[in-house]
Structures are given as C-alpha cells and as structure tokens.
Design a protein around this motif. Structure first.
Motif, short mmCIF file in Angstrom:
data_model
loop_
_atom_site.label_atom_id
_atom_site.label_comp_id
_atom_site.label_asym_id
_atom_site.label_seq_id
_atom_site.Cartn_x
_atom_site.Cartn_y
_atom_site.Cartn_z
N UNK A 184 -33.60 27.36 -5.05
CA UNK A 184 -34.23 26.07 -4.87
C UNK A 184 -35.66 26.12 -5.38
N UNK A 185 -36.29 24.96 -5.39
CA UNK A 185 -37.67 24.87 -5.85
C UNK A 185 -38.46 23.99 -4.89
N UNK A 186 -39.60 24.48 -4.45
CA UNK A 186 -40.48 23.64 -3.63
C UNK A 186 -41.31 22.75 -4.54
N UNK A 187 -41.58 21.52 -4.08
CA UNK A 187 -42.43 20.63 -4.87
C UNK A 187 -43.04 19.59 -3.93
N UNK A 188 -44.02 18.90 -4.45
CA UNK A 188 -44.61 17.86 -3.63
C UNK A 188 -43.94 16.55 -3.98
N UNK A 189 -43.31 15.95 -2.99
CA UNK A 189 -42.58 14.71 -3.23
C UNK A 189 -43.55 13.53 -3.13
N UNK A 190 -43.90 12.99 -4.27
CA UNK A 190 -44.90 11.92 -4.31
C UNK A 190 -44.40 10.66 -3.62
N UNK A 191 -43.12 10.40 -3.77
CA UNK A 191 -42.58 9.19 -3.15
C UNK A 191 -42.65 9.26 -1.62
N UNK A 192 -42.19 10.39 -1.11
CA UNK A 192 -42.18 10.56 0.35
C UNK A 192 -43.56 11.03 0.87
#
Ligand SMILES: Nc1nc2c(ncn2[C@@H]2O[C@H](COP(=O)(O)OP(=O)(O)O)[C@@H](O)[C@H]2O)c(=O)[nH]1
Ligand SMILES: Nc1nc2c(ncn2[C@@H]2O[C@H](COP(=O)(O)OP(=O)(O)O)[C@@H](O)[C@H]2O)c(=O)[nH]1
Ligand SMILES: [Mn+2]
Ligand SMILES: [Mn+2]
Lengths: 308, 308
Positions: A179-187
């Motif tokens: 998996x990949x962690x990321x910053x979810x801009x929408x949420x």
C-alpha cells in the motif's frame, strides 16, 4: 540446519542441501535469510525500516544491485555510507554479509512514477528489471541460504517482525500487500491506497486474452487498455480481517515477497522473455508454479511503498 | 577483471559486474572458471583428467552435486579423499575452492547405459537432472565467476588445454564433441564412436513435430521412434578439418559445455518443465537463445566419455 565446512582451511565447503531447511520457526532454527533489493534510488526510510527488523542480524545477508546511471551513482554512495557505518560498528549488530553489485546489463533511464508506469515503456523496463534481479539472485544465493526476501528499495514501512511473520506461514512464495500512504486532499486527512497490482490470481478473461496473443506478446497487469478482470490482491485488503489471512495467487510483484531458497535453487528465475505471456516477477510466479510450487498472498498484511 | 572487496573484514563485498570479463585471453586476464559436475559415480579417470588441465588452478573452482543414493554414497567418499589430498597438498597446486553438495531433490535410481537411455525413462530422468544442475549452479556461481564449464563425471579424456581452447573462442555457449573409445571387435582394433547426441541444430521436421505436440510434451533427441532429422554435431566430426571449426547449434548437452557466466546470470537455467518442448540442457540452450545468446559447437574438438 547448521551447515559446516569439513576442511575450511583448505577451501573445501561441504553442504547437504537436504539438511538445509526453511521452516515456520526460521529464527529458532537459525535459518539464513537473504534480502535482495534492486536499488535505483537510496531512500533513508528504506534503510531505517530495514534496521528496525527484529530477525537476528547475524542470520541476514543483504544483496543490492545498482544500475549504472546517474541516480545509481548517487544511490551507491549513500548506501555504502550506511553499510560501512553498520558493518564497522559493534559485532553484534552487523549483518552476516552485505554484497553490493553494480549492474552489468543496461538499465532503464530514471522516469517519474507516471511515465514509468505507462504501458508502452513497461515491457522494456520490466524486461531490464528481470535481468537485474537475475544477476543479483545468481550472484548472491548460497548453498546455506534458506529464504530469499525480495524487497524493493522504496518499501519504507513494515512491521518489525516482517521476516518472522512471513516465514511463519512456511509457504514457497508469499507476497505481502503493498500500500501507499498519502494525504487525501478531498477528505483532508492522512489516508492509504493500494499500490502494487502485480499480486493477482488468474482469471478466465486473462487466459482467453493470453490465447489470443502472438507468441511474443505479454500481458501487463494494471492497465485499463488491457482489462484482465484478474482478482488483484491489492483490493482484497480487509482492515477487519485477520492479518494472517491468505489467498492463492498466480502472479506476484517483487516489492515484498518471500521465497523459499529451494524454489530459486530448483530454477525459478525472472524471465526477461515472455513466459506464458508473462515477464519478470509475474513470469517468476508462473515458473515457480511450473516447478510445482504454490503462490500465496497476504491481503491483510500491509507494507508501504514510498510516496513520490 | 580482478574483483576487490572494499572492506572485507566487515563482511562487505563489492563487485562491479560490468568490470567482470569473459574474454578470449581468459588465463592472461585471470578469469575465474567454475567447473560444475553432477556426479553419480566417481571415476578415477575423470579426476586424473581434471588434474592434467593446465589452466591455472588458483583460477578454478570446482562444484559437485551428488545424489542421495547408494552409488552417491560411494562416489562422495572417493571424491572427498581426492579432494582432501589435493587441497591439503602444497598451496600452489590447490584449486581456488571446491564445493561439494549433497542433492536435495530426489535422484533417479542408477541404471545401466541401455536402460538409462530408453526413451520412456528419459523424461523423468532428465527432468531430475535439470533440478540437480540448477541446485548446483545457483549454489556455486558467484559475482566473480567469469566462465562456467559443465563437465560430466564420466568425461575421462580431454586435451590438457581444454579451458584455454574453449575460452579462446569467446562464445556465450560452446559445446565440445563427445566421443567414446571402444574396442571394435569386427575390425579387431581400437576405435572411437560418437556418444552425445544432445548437441544439435534445429530442423524443420523437429519444428513441425514440436507444433504437433501438446503443450507439455517434449522432444528427446537420439530416438528412432521420434525422428527429428536434426543435424547432430556428433556426425559432423571431420578428422581432417581444423579443430577450431565451429557450427551453430540450437541444443546442447552438459557433457563438456562452456558457458559465459553472464548467460547464467541473465537467467539461463535448466528447465525441468517443457520449455518450447525441450528440457534440461536442451531447454537451457533454448533459454539462452531467448536471452539473446548464440549457441556454438566444435565438431572437430573431441573429448571422451567413459566406456561402460
Ligand atoms: N538495479 C536496478 N534497479 C532498479 C532499476 N530501476 C528501478 N530499480 C529498482 O527496482 C525496484 C522497482 O522499481 P520501481 O521503479 O520502484 O517500480 P514500481 O514501484 O513498480 O514503479 C526499486 O527498488 C527500484 O529502486 C534499474 O534499472 N536497475
Ligand atoms: N547429482 C546427480 N548426478 C547424476 C544423477 N544421475 C546421473 N548423474 C551424473 O550426471 C551426468 C550425466 O549423467 P549420465 O547418466 O552419464 O548421462 P548420459 O551420459 O547422458 O547417459 C554424469 O556426470 C552422472 O554422473 C543424479 O541423479 N544426480
Ligand atoms: Mn517502486
Ligand atoms: Mn554420461
């Protein structure tokens, strides 16, 4: 499980491959693990993650293969610095052995994540990766190696019990879910998403597709233009399910995959030519199956790929 | 061509595979040769022939794999005695390293020459030989190996300049022609005859035959019941022609075949499953071709198989 040299002073080494084991109690049985990493870029997070693994270091060998490219020149310097630091530090914290190879075969130019994944360049890229993985494997696997852990240089987070967790399943080929962690801009919050789509089970659509292809054409997983409807392990992650849940697979990636050394020793390698229309790690999985081994995945066991 | 360890005392080994060479001046360039021998029976004549080779011993590594069988038990004792003798003798006459492996995979029961060659048992026998060869290869090839010489344990006579002669051709895969000496009762004199029929060039008949086969069927060379009309190198021996004459091949045996280490390192191994309807050494040749390498034979360069 312990191997002994009969007359080591005279350069004679004697191994009984039948005594060499790979069991679910790998650490207790002092089984040697070879971690293999093709490395185009050195990420400090990869190295830190490696150092926090709790499997006994004196049972771990590391092998790296680094491309002859600008980015490889940078990577090798950073890697060597860290390697030197750890291997000249106190004896108890050293790895059993570290081998750094500079690649012979041509490497693919560095590309961004998007370009790298464009289907048109994938065939050539993955065929070159296959050669790099083979060079690394053939040069480092020894008669005392019990397990080979393929771990990409951009895997930056895993449980510290990774090797114990994977060996405990006692499977010939076992892939973690990447998996990949990321910053979810929408949420507006931290989030994670599936990254590696090379861990899959066969589908009838993909098999029909394979039948329709010319002998030298290949199927690449993860492309809309070539829909295979293969069940992808990436999508089988169930946060509420047991981390030990397994699923049968037919293709694997090399991101974080544990292989019993006997599978490679029997001949399973990474074809750079179409093998049942598959290449590299996916071709390897097919070859392991042809050699009579089962391929397994751990959908709920996550390790993380760096975000670029 | 010399490889160096950067910080050997700390178990770090650094190799530039691009600097590793396999050239026509192998001995001058100090190129390391790995002689690999699967051994069911120890023949003193094989060992004596090995000892009369003039390639520098400190550049030669030997690797043996011995089956878990009664005949293997005998072979390993005899081999170990000779190995110990040479490796504890003066430093200058020692081999660089000798590795003796006891086979993990099941071995085929000992059979006489006739039974062994019966087509019905060949598929199983050769598929087991493939695993033995792979176990041996993967366990012994190192990042410093330039050449791999496959030499069967029943090759009892070759020119003493064998390694120099073969490396000088500078070919990726090069097979000597394997003959057998015998006493010709009809002519009442010593004679010789072709022995190994695994060195061949492809024929249109064999290709058509392959097309007619099911996906898991294999073609075995040298059987009347499966006539392939392939040109067999064994029959191209011309006693008046130059010993350096070459011919292009598509299949090889493992009796006396020199391989550039990079061919194996790229992934060429011995399939125990049908690969283009070929297995073991013949499957290896096809795989080497798929990896982009040429296969060559020396019809006028004879080495001799023991007479049983
Ligand atoms: N030796 C070598 N390693 C490479 C090369 N290209 C990529 N890598 C490494 O191979 C692994 C997989 O490549 P990557 O580009 O991350 O593939 P992706 O994550 O599937 O997009 C990573 O560990 C890379 O650092 C190359 O040309 N040679
Ligand atoms: N490790 C191993 N070696 C074997 C086995 N069977 C034969 N050999 C060796 O493999 C080589 C080829 O086998 P051989 O029976 O001579 O084949 P042929 O000459 O083609 O009939 C020889 O060096 C044998 O000693 C086996 O089961 N295991
Ligand atoms: Mn990656
Ligand atoms: Mn023989």
């Amino acid at each position: 499980a312990k191997q002994k040299d009969i007359i080591p002073q005279a350069h004679i080494a004697h191994y009984d491959l039948n005594q060499l084991q790979s069991t679910q109690d790998a650490a207790v049985n002092k089984e040697q693990v070879l971690i293999l990493t093709p490395m185009q870029t050195f990420h400090q997070e990869y190295w830190n993650n490696l150092l926090q693994l709790t499997y006994p270091r004196d049972l771990i060998e590391l092998g790296f293969i680094i491309p002859r490219s600008k980015s490889g020149d940078v990577a090798i310097k950073l890697l060597e610095k860290e390697v030197k630091k750890i291997q000249t530090d106190k004896k108890e914290t050293r790895f059993h052995k570290i081998t750094i190879l500079r690649q012979d075969s041509e490497s693919f130019n560095e590309l961004g994540e998007k370009e790298r994944h464009a289907m048109a360049v994938q065939k050539e890229r993955r065929s070159k990766m296959a050669l790099a993985r083979n060079e690394l494997l053939f040069s480092t696997i020894g008669p005392y190696t019990s397990w080979v852990l393929w771990m990409d240089a951009d895997i930056v987070e895993s449980p510290s019990s990774l090797i114990q967790d994977l060996t405990q399943h006692n499977k010939p080929v076992l892939a973690a879910n990447i998996y990949q962690r990321f910053y979810n801009d929408e949420l507006n919050k931290k989030d994670q998403r599936p990254y590696d789509f090379n861990n899959w089970a066969e589908s009838s659509t993909a098999l029909e597709l394979a039948n329709s292809l010319g002998p030298d054409e290949i199927i690449l997983e993860g492309y809309a233009e070539m829909a295979t409807y293969r069940p992808l392990m990436a999508y089988f992650y169930d946060p509420k399910g047991p981390v030990t849940a397994t699923m049968d697979l037919d293709g694997v990636g090399g991101g974080c995959t544990l292989v019993k050394a006997e599978v490679h020793r029997d001949g399973a390698m990474f074809p750079n030519f179409p093998f049942y229309h598959l290449i590299e790690t996916e071709g390897f999985a097919k070859m392991a199956k042809r050699l009579g081994y089962q391929i397994t995945g751990l959908p709920n066991y996550l390790v993380y790929h760096i975000e670029e």
